[in-house]
Design a protein around this motif. Structure first.
Motif, mmCIF file in Angstrom:
data_model
loop_
_atom_site.group_PDB
_atom_site.id
_atom_site.type_symbol
_atom_site.label_atom_id
_atom_site.label_comp_id
_atom_site.label_asym_id
_atom_site.label_seq_id
_atom_site.Cartn_x
_atom_site.Cartn_y
_atom_site.Cartn_z
ATOM 1 N N TYR A 144 -11.142 -36.084 3.550
ATOM 2 C CA TYR A 144 -11.725 -37.063 4.470
ATOM 3 C C TYR A 144 -12.631 -38.011 3.678
ATOM 4 C CZ TYR A 144 -15.963 -34.220 4.101
ATOM 5 O OH TYR A 144 -17.053 -33.548 3.619
ATOM 6 N N LEU A 145 -13.075 -39.081 4.318
ATOM 7 C CA LEU A 145 -14.087 -39.964 3.732
ATOM 8 C C LEU A 145 -15.447 -39.458 4.190
ATOM 9 C CD1 LEU A 145 -14.615 -42.570 2.071
ATOM 10 C CD2 LEU A 145 -14.652 -43.810 4.250
ATOM 11 N N SER A 146 -16.286 -39.112 3.229
ATOM 12 C CA SER A 146 -17.577 -38.506 3.551
ATOM 13 C C SER A 146 -18.499 -39.482 4.275
ATOM 14 C CB SER A 146 -18.241 -38.013 2.270
ATOM 15 O OG SER A 146 -17.475 -37.010 1.653
ATOM 16 N N GLU A 147 -19.579 -38.936 4.776
ATOM 17 C CA GLU A 147 -20.455 -39.656 5.711
ATOM 18 C C GLU A 147 -20.758 -41.089 5.278
ATOM 19 O OE1 GLU A 147 -24.510 -38.099 5.864
ATOM 20 O OE2 GLU A 147 -23.966 -36.679 4.308
ATOM 21 N N MET A 148 -20.462 -42.010 6.199
ATOM 22 C CA MET A 148 -20.711 -43.422 5.963
ATOM 23 C C MET A 148 -22.159 -43.724 6.330
ATOM 24 S SD MET A 148 -20.030 -46.326 4.885
ATOM 25 C CE MET A 148 -18.304 -46.176 4.393
ATOM 26 N N MET A 149 -23.035 -43.552 5.335
ATOM 27 C CA MET A 149 -24.473 -43.705 5.569
ATOM 28 C C MET A 149 -24.894 -45.163 5.716
ATOM 29 S SD MET A 149 -26.063 -40.805 3.085
ATOM 30 C CE MET A 149 -25.281 -41.518 1.649
ATOM 31 N N ASN A 150 -24.107 -46.055 5.176
ATOM 32 C CA ASN A 150 -24.467 -47.467 5.252
ATOM 33 C C ASN A 150 -24.070 -48.020 6.619
ATOM 34 O OD1 ASN A 150 -25.103 -50.128 4.823
ATOM 35 N ND2 ASN A 150 -23.770 -50.418 3.051
ATOM 36 N N PHE A 151 -24.749 -47.526 7.657
ATOM 37 C CA PHE A 151 -24.393 -48.002 9.003
ATOM 38 C C PHE A 151 -24.739 -49.467 9.219
ATOM 39 C CE2 PHE A 151 -28.554 -45.937 9.532
ATOM 40 C CZ PHE A 151 -29.277 -46.876 10.235
ATOM 41 N N PRO A 152 -25.802 -50.024 8.558
ATOM 42 C CA PRO A 152 -25.975 -51.477 8.684
ATOM 43 C C PRO A 152 -24.769 -52.229 8.127
ATOM 44 C CG PRO A 152 -27.992 -50.469 7.869
ATOM 45 C CD PRO A 152 -26.936 -49.411 7.817
ATOM 46 N N GLY A 153 -24.188 -51.719 7.029
ATOM 47 C CA GLY A 153 -23.002 -52.349 6.461
ATOM 48 C C GLY A 153 -21.813 -52.306 7.396
ATOM 49 N N VAL A 154 -21.689 -51.228 8.163
ATOM 50 C CA VAL A 154 -20.612 -51.124 9.153
ATOM 51 C C VAL A 154 -20.828 -52.161 10.246
ATOM 52 C CG1 VAL A 154 -19.510 -49.648 10.882
ATOM 53 C CG2 VAL A 154 -20.233 -48.672 8.684
ATOM 54 N N LEU A 155 -22.046 -52.215 10.759
ATOM 55 C CA LEU A 155 -22.324 -53.146 11.863
ATOM 56 C C LEU A 155 -22.205 -54.598 11.413
ATOM 57 C CD1 LEU A 155 -25.384 -51.329 13.495
ATOM 58 C CD2 LEU A 155 -22.983 -51.221 14.163
ATOM 59 N N GLN A 156 -22.477 -54.851 10.128
ATOM 60 C CA GLN A 156 -22.384 -56.220 9.610
ATOM 61 C C GLN A 156 -21.026 -56.521 8.983
ATOM 62 O OE1 GLN A 156 -25.720 -56.279 6.900
ATOM 63 N NE2 GLN A 156 -27.158 -55.718 8.530
ATOM 64 N N GLN A 157 -20.098 -55.563 9.076
ATOM 65 C CA GLN A 157 -18.733 -55.734 8.557
ATOM 66 C C GLN A 157 -18.725 -56.045 7.059
ATOM 67 O OE1 GLN A 157 -15.579 -55.895 10.923
ATOM 68 N NE2 GLN A 157 -17.095 -54.432 11.649
ATOM 69 N N ASP A 158 -19.563 -55.342 6.304
ATOM 70 C CA ASP A 158 -19.588 -55.512 4.856
ATOM 71 C C ASP A 158 -18.203 -55.230 4.278
ATOM 72 O OD1 ASP A 158 -19.882 -53.885 2.088
ATOM 73 O OD2 ASP A 158 -21.449 -55.414 2.222
ATOM 74 N N PRO A 159 -17.676 -56.110 3.430
ATOM 75 C CA PRO A 159 -16.293 -55.954 2.936
ATOM 76 C C PRO A 159 -16.044 -54.641 2.189
ATOM 77 C CG PRO A 159 -17.095 -58.175 2.494
ATOM 78 C CD PRO A 159 -18.267 -57.386 2.994
ATOM 79 N N HIS A 178 -22.807 -41.178 9.755
ATOM 80 C CA HIS A 178 -24.217 -40.887 9.474
ATOM 81 C C HIS A 178 -24.972 -42.095 9.998
ATOM 82 C CE1 HIS A 178 -27.694 -39.861 6.656
ATOM 83 N NE2 HIS A 178 -27.953 -41.103 7.025
ATOM 84 N N ALA A 179 -25.488 -41.988 11.219
ATOM 85 C CA ALA A 179 -26.112 -43.153 11.850
ATOM 86 C C ALA A 179 -27.316 -42.724 12.669
ATOM 87 C CB ALA A 179 -25.089 -43.878 12.728
ATOM 88 N N PRO A 180 -28.403 -42.312 12.011
ATOM 89 C CA PRO A 180 -29.574 -41.820 12.739
ATOM 90 C C PRO A 180 -30.168 -42.877 13.655
ATOM 91 C CG PRO A 180 -30.101 -42.216 10.430
ATOM 92 C CD PRO A 180 -28.622 -42.323 10.551
ATOM 93 N N GLY A 181 -30.344 -42.501 14.919
ATOM 94 C CA GLY A 181 -31.008 -43.372 15.873
ATOM 95 C C GLY A 181 -30.144 -44.430 16.513
ATOM 96 N N LEU A 182 -28.890 -44.543 16.117
ATOM 97 C CA LEU A 182 -28.025 -45.592 16.663
ATOM 98 C C LEU A 182 -27.693 -45.276 18.123
ATOM 99 C CD1 LEU A 182 -27.296 -47.917 14.824
ATOM 100 C CD2 LEU A 182 -24.989 -47.011 14.629
#
Length: 546
Positions: A144-159, A178-182
């Protein structure tokens, strides 16, 4: 290993939610026949437990030694994120974990770390870019792809972030979150990006938002972060989308128990047996498509034998038909391990740790607030204590100096102040500092902090406790994260350091585990990286002085 044998008892069929008396017939590690009968048995046969998210490195043990301790508690498999060693050694670190894990009868399912380094605001020992992640995802032994901690990058569609998620979907592998508080709309957008789990929820409301967005929630109970009591009510309403995990578990905690503890606590709280066992045994298999036995014909013979579900005493643990634990004793032998590392010994002087006070008074500073049982921190302000023109620790107000030092190259120390550790004398230091694993120390004065750091440097990393008359060190020569020694011996040594840290005044349940998270920039609110004081909510550096 016996090629052909049988085990009788009350068979717990979690998949079909029934219990019946019978016998498992096993050949060459697989269940070939299940025979029902009317015998009254005094034991139950149940699928083995699975830790749905763990960083093996946090146990301070190699995978082989982790397995030796875990099987005693009925654990047969883990969903293991090698993110910690990847931050130190890159792909070579992941390969070390895979190779070491192959030496023991236990089922480790490793992922491809998605965020190495976790942020651009810290110094790690390696970088795993999109190409490196694809190299890992192509492997059959990466699940699997391990925890995506960069949740700001996900929300901002970082390439880069979206490219890694797209690769996981291309190779048909789940993406951990991995999105604490979202909450709310942001949680929905995070899930819609293709992320299927989260283990960072601390409140029922947060978890419900993510469940309604389609995610699976992992209820976490580790050595530092403990969210079981807050989240266990979810099991009644979302039984098929709840799993149990430890995330980070120190060796003394692993000696005491593992997923079995969560099973027992859930049952004590009145949760339905098959819902609890679904979270502990079945849901991880189905979500991650794991080749772990479910007590069905043709399955691998991965199971446990327990006395009953009140005491939940583990009588025996089997992995692919091999007896690996019996009556509280592990049958997995220790294996030798190399000690790969990436460690630049810092050349520090005491004056390097000094913080000059600005001219004028009074002087107010930002304070990190450590919270027992959580990896989130608070952010406060306090009047600085000044001595000889320098800002120093104030033990009366429980405000201590916190230091992070780059362990990969020469650099100036980053310094902040923290409340919550409670030390009245001495200092503690560690080379385990999530996620980049630079050196971190907290103490009552510069002399003790320097002494604590210097104690672990000759070993290429470790944990230390020092005061005026004593120095204790647990060497961690494997990437500065793990010992190559026997797991039970490491646990005893860790217990000594833990007790010594508490003797210095700390009231924290796990002082070293809490210390290791004070550099974790993806968990709110205020943290310290090797580059400076970091405001997680603003996702940028901030100033010590107000």
């Amino acid at each position: 290993m016996e090629d052909v044998f049988s085990v009788s008892g009350n068979i717990v069929d979690v998949l079909n939610r029934r219990i019946f008396a019978g016998t498992l017939h096993i050949e060459r590690g697989r269940i070939v026949h299940i025979q029902e009968d009317n015998t009254i048995y005094g034991q139950f046969i149940c699928p083995g437990f699975i830790d749905a998210h763990v960083h093996v490195e946090s146990s301070l043990l190699t995978p082989a030694e982790f397995a030796k301790l875990a099987v005693v508690h009925g654990t047969v498999a883990t969903i293991s994120d090698p993110h910690e060693i990847a931050n130190v050694l890159g792909i070579a670190g992941v390969e070390f974990m895979l190779e070491n894990a192959r030496q023991v009868p236990f089922k480790f399912f490793f992922g491809a770390p998605s965020c190495v380094p976790a942020t651009r605001f810290e110094t790690a020992g390696a970088v795993l870019d999109v190409q490196a992640v694809e190299q890992l995802l192509q492997r059959k032994d990466i699940w699997y792809l391990s925890e995506m901690m960069n949740f700001p990058g996900v929300l901002q569609q970082d390439p880069d972030v979206m490219g890694k998620i797209a690769l996981a979907r291309q190779y048909g592998k789940p993406v951990d979150g991995h999105a604490p508080g979202l909450r709310g709309e942001q949680a929905r957008r995070y899930a819609e990006a293709g992320i299927s789990t989260d283990h960072e929820c601390t409140t029922l409301e947060e978890a419900q938002d993510k469940l309604h967005a389609g995610m699976h929630i992992l209820i976490r109970e580790g050595s530092a972060a403990r969210n079981f009591d807050a989240l266990i009510p979810l099991l009644k309403t979302f039984p098929e989308r709840i799993m149990f995990c430890s995330d980070d578990k120190h060796p003394d905690s692993l000696v005491a128990g593992h997923i079995n503890e969560l099973v027992k606590r859930a049952l004590t709280k009145g949760q339905a047996l098959f819902d609890v066992l679904g979270a502990a045994c079945l849901n991880p298999i189905q979500h991650y498509h794991l080749p772990v036995g479910r007590l069905q014909i043709g399955d691998p013979a991965d199971f446990i034998v327990v006395d009953n579900f009140e005491r939940l005493h583990i009588l025996a643990t089997y992995v692919e038909g091999k007896l690996v634990a019996r009556e509280g004793k592990s049958l997995i032998p220790s294996v030798s391990s190399p000690t790969p590392n990436h460690f630049h010994s810092p050349k520090l002087k005491q004056e390097d740790l000094e913080v000059k006070a600005p001219t004028g008074s009074p002087c107010f500073i930002r304070i990190i607030e450590a919270i027992d049982g959580q990896i989130v921190t608070g952010a406060a302000q306090a009047l600085a204590r000044i001595h000889d023109g320098k800002i120093v620790s104030d033990t009366q107000q429980d405000i201590l100096k916190l230091v992070v030092i780059n362990r990969y190259k020469a650099a100036r120390p980053a310094i902040a102040f923290i409340r919550g550790f409670g030390l009245k004398r001495g200092a503690i230091a560690s080379s385990v500092a999530h996620d980049s694993h630079n050196l971190i120390a907290v103490g009552v004065n510069d002399e003790m902090i320097l002494k604590a750091i210097q104690a672990i440097v000759p070993h290429g990393g470790g944990l230390s406790v020092v005061h005026e008359h004593k120095q204790l060190v647990l060497p961690l020569p494997v990437a500065g994260l793990m010992s190559a020694e026997d797991g039970y011996a490491v646990a005893r040594k860790y217990e000594q350091l833990d007790a010594e840290a508490k003797a210095l005044g700390s009231k924290l349940r796990a002082p070293f585990m809490t210390l290791s998270f004070m550099a974790l920039l993806v968990i709110p609110r205020l943290k310290l990286s090797d580059q400076g004081l970091f405001d997680v909510e603003q996702f940028g550096f901030t100033h010590l002085f107000i």
